[in-house]
Design a protein around this motif. Sequence first.
Motif, mmCIF file in Angstrom:
data_model
loop_
_atom_site.group_PDB
_atom_site.id
_atom_site.type_symbol
_atom_site.label_atom_id
_atom_site.label_comp_id
_atom_site.label_asym_id
_atom_site.label_seq_id
_atom_site.Cartn_x
_atom_site.Cartn_y
_atom_site.Cartn_z
ATOM 1 N N LEU A 56 0.749 -1.240 -0.112
ATOM 2 C CA LEU A 56 0.013 0.011 0.059
ATOM 3 C C LEU A 56 0.785 1.247 0.038
ATOM 4 C CD1 LEU A 56 -2.700 -1.114 2.614
ATOM 5 C CD2 LEU A 56 -3.040 -0.832 0.181
ATOM 6 N N MET A 57 1.985 1.270 0.484
ATOM 7 C CA MET A 57 2.853 2.311 0.562
ATOM 8 C C MET A 57 3.460 2.799 -0.722
ATOM 9 S SD MET A 57 6.412 2.892 3.074
ATOM 10 C CE MET A 57 5.853 1.668 4.304
ATOM 11 N N PHE A 58 3.485 1.823 -1.564
ATOM 12 C CA PHE A 58 4.188 2.052 -2.801
ATOM 13 C C PHE A 58 3.262 2.287 -4.112
ATOM 14 C CE2 PHE A 58 7.533 -0.961 -0.951
ATOM 15 C CZ PHE A 58 8.168 -0.030 -0.263
ATOM 16 N N LEU A 59 1.929 2.141 -3.850
ATOM 17 C CA LEU A 59 0.692 2.350 -4.681
ATOM 18 C C LEU A 59 0.565 4.020 -4.700
ATOM 19 C CD1 LEU A 59 -1.959 -0.196 -3.881
ATOM 20 C CD2 LEU A 59 -0.298 -0.232 -5.597
ATOM 21 N N GLU A 60 0.397 4.511 -5.768
ATOM 22 C CA GLU A 60 -0.072 5.828 -6.036
ATOM 23 C C GLU A 60 -1.308 6.275 -5.676
ATOM 24 O OE1 GLU A 60 1.593 8.756 -6.736
ATOM 25 O OE2 GLU A 60 3.381 7.379 -6.323
ATOM 26 N N ASP A 61 -2.193 5.275 -5.912
ATOM 27 C CA ASP A 61 -3.760 5.365 -5.524
ATOM 28 C C ASP A 61 -3.897 4.711 -4.141
ATOM 29 O OD1 ASP A 61 -4.308 6.334 -8.163
ATOM 30 O OD2 ASP A 61 -4.669 4.343 -9.076
ATOM 31 N N ASP A 62 -4.710 5.148 -3.483
ATOM 32 C CA ASP A 62 -5.088 4.672 -2.113
ATOM 33 C C ASP A 62 -6.313 3.825 -1.852
ATOM 34 O OD1 ASP A 62 -5.039 4.313 0.581
ATOM 35 O OD2 ASP A 62 -4.973 6.444 1.154
ATOM 36 N N PRO A 63 -6.343 2.576 -2.095
ATOM 37 C CA PRO A 63 -7.563 1.789 -2.013
ATOM 38 C C PRO A 63 -8.264 1.752 -0.843
ATOM 39 C CG PRO A 63 -5.706 0.337 -2.154
ATOM 40 C CD PRO A 63 -5.064 1.621 -2.389
ATOM 41 N N VAL A 64 -7.539 2.106 0.506
ATOM 42 C CA VAL A 64 -8.165 2.057 1.775
ATOM 43 C C VAL A 64 -7.639 3.409 2.306
ATOM 44 C CG1 VAL A 64 -8.432 -0.531 2.293
ATOM 45 C CG2 VAL A 64 -6.289 0.548 2.175
ATOM 46 N N SER A 65 -8.504 4.360 1.976
ATOM 47 C CA SER A 65 -8.067 5.678 2.288
ATOM 48 C C SER A 65 -8.300 5.685 3.966
ATOM 49 C CB SER A 65 -9.118 6.578 1.966
ATOM 50 O OG SER A 65 -9.260 7.894 2.675
ATOM 51 N N LEU A 66 -7.428 6.471 4.756
ATOM 52 C CA LEU A 66 -7.557 6.603 6.164
ATOM 53 C C LEU A 66 -8.839 7.098 6.632
ATOM 54 C CD1 LEU A 66 -3.803 7.474 7.158
ATOM 55 C CD2 LEU A 66 -4.901 5.238 6.922
ATOM 56 N N ASP A 67 -9.721 8.052 5.650
ATOM 57 C CA ASP A 67 -10.755 8.606 6.180
ATOM 58 C C ASP A 67 -11.759 7.890 6.024
ATOM 59 O OD1 ASP A 67 -9.433 11.103 6.813
ATOM 60 O OD2 ASP A 67 -9.224 11.560 4.540
ATOM 61 N N LYS A 68 -11.801 6.672 5.301
ATOM 62 C CA LYS A 68 -13.037 5.754 4.887
ATOM 63 C C LYS A 68 -12.847 4.413 5.426
ATOM 64 C CE LYS A 68 -14.004 8.458 0.865
ATOM 65 N NZ LYS A 68 -14.382 8.322 -0.605
#
Length: 600
Positions: A574-586
């Motif tokens: 997840l650290m190396f992905l540009e997109d964030d599939p598990v946003s910390l706000d959601k």
Amino acid sequence: MWATPLHRAFRSSLLLRNTIYGSLILLALTTLMYIKTPTSTTSIIPHYTQPSEPPRELEDVSIAEWVRRSVQVKQAFLHAYRNYERFAAPHDELKPLTQGKVDNFNGWGVSAFDSLDTMLLMNLDDEYTRALDLVKKVNFKKSEPRFVPFFETIIRYLGGLLSAYALSKDQILVSRAQDLAKALDPVFNKRTGMPYYSVDPSSGETLGPQLGILAEIASLQLEYTYLAKLTKSKHFLSRSQTLMKTLSSANLQHTGGMFPIQWNITSGEPFAYRLSVGAQADSAHEYLLKLYLLTGKKDKRSLEMYIRATTHIINNLLYLSPTRHLLYVTDSDMPTFDRASSTTHIFEHLSCFLPGLLALGAHTLPLNNLTRLGINLDVLGNEKLYGHVGKGYHRLKKYNLKELHMWAAEGLAKTCWITYADQPTGLGPDEIMMATVHKNVADANGDSYLWMDALDKWKKSGGHGVIPGLADHQPIIYTEFERSRGTGKGHDYELRKPGYLLRPETIESIYLMWRITGDWKWRARGWTIFEAIEKQTKTRYGYASVLSVDTVPPALSDSMPSYFLAETLKYLYLMFLEDDPVSLDKWVFNTEAHAFPVLV
């Protein structure tokens, strides 16, 4: 070849010039070898490739390169999981040196359950389908050994099932989660809602002492709250709510409002005053903030307990090392009428989850305006209700609380990182013992230096210079030759448990620091750790734990814990992905890195 006098003169001049240059270079190298910094003496002629602080050029790494690195992490997962499938499934964990298998968590295939959501995030459909077939066949009424450890079963099995459902919407996962929770249900004490250590799912017989360990009795709220939402079951919700009611009504005057490690399961009251954020307590503190976030910021009771706990931690458990001024968190006993307080100055790898938690709290909470949430710090600081914790609130009110939590997060995360970078393997030890002999600065006892004392002095002086504990530290890496000559004491710590058990806590905090601050250095540090994992722990049949991080090449242990698949590789990916599939706000991660969506 015949040479003219001109040629001979030219060659003589060139030889003289090269001799002079060579002598100057040799003199410079010799000088550098004996230059001493205030904290270390580091050889410039290493016996191996030494890890170090990521170079500045990593700031300019392209998006395509980070995508390539995420693919490398995916390949690491496939190497580990496919060998688990080949040699160990449907048993619990792979033995990566001998191609063996071990049933250490119920014999239900914990590595498969723990890996479900990692596969989904990595779009590994074939592996997920095969794992789902294994999940469908498990009989939760039969286990090996007979008694099931409740805590590990909840965070790994139940958490894995629920997170996989959240990502896939495969209804069978909810059904299996419900089956598991029902099989475990007799483990709870009916009055306090605290679980015993273990339960026989076939008979309902419980096993374990009356004194429970905080992490094991108070780390179920996320899983049961989300399960209740999916099944519309008030019974499962009551498991979380009863426990929270017991915790919130406990007498914490003697521990400054913070949960101690030991609790009487029958009475629901704390026993003794040992305080820690490490092995026996970590996830219980973590779940206070995360339950508040999971419930859509509606569970005010859990938030109040989080504020009390972090206030005490910041005031009383954060210290600076003597020379490098490394910020660390440790554990202690609270003072009683017949005994002074004691502090161990042990810093655990498991405690490295804390900087990520503090950063998450600073990111999601209005810490400078808690009254907006109905939280009155003056009430929480009432000394009649919460003992001397009240003094802690008054002390922190002099600071911008959001900034203070982020400072603590930054300093702690740097120390967690430096314990990796200091080692010739590039991997962090499981436990270190911090030095306590300080020069120039010391408290009244002369043997330790609290971070808040340093901050108060810094603030009183006008806040000039680097914030205490936040200075950038360069790694101090010693060769085996240097250590054999007695060098290696400049770290400000000694290795107490030198192994690296493929643990995720430092990587977890680095991931959170990257997502929250956007600072390139955290991502770069994560990459150097992954490189070290690849270089030092990869075997032909998986990845193996390291026995000692200060020896190259390291001796390996025949163990690949399921959390390596569930947490360590997931956070790196997840650290190396540009997109964030598990946003910390959601989304909210449980303590095993299983992601649950925020409830609305």
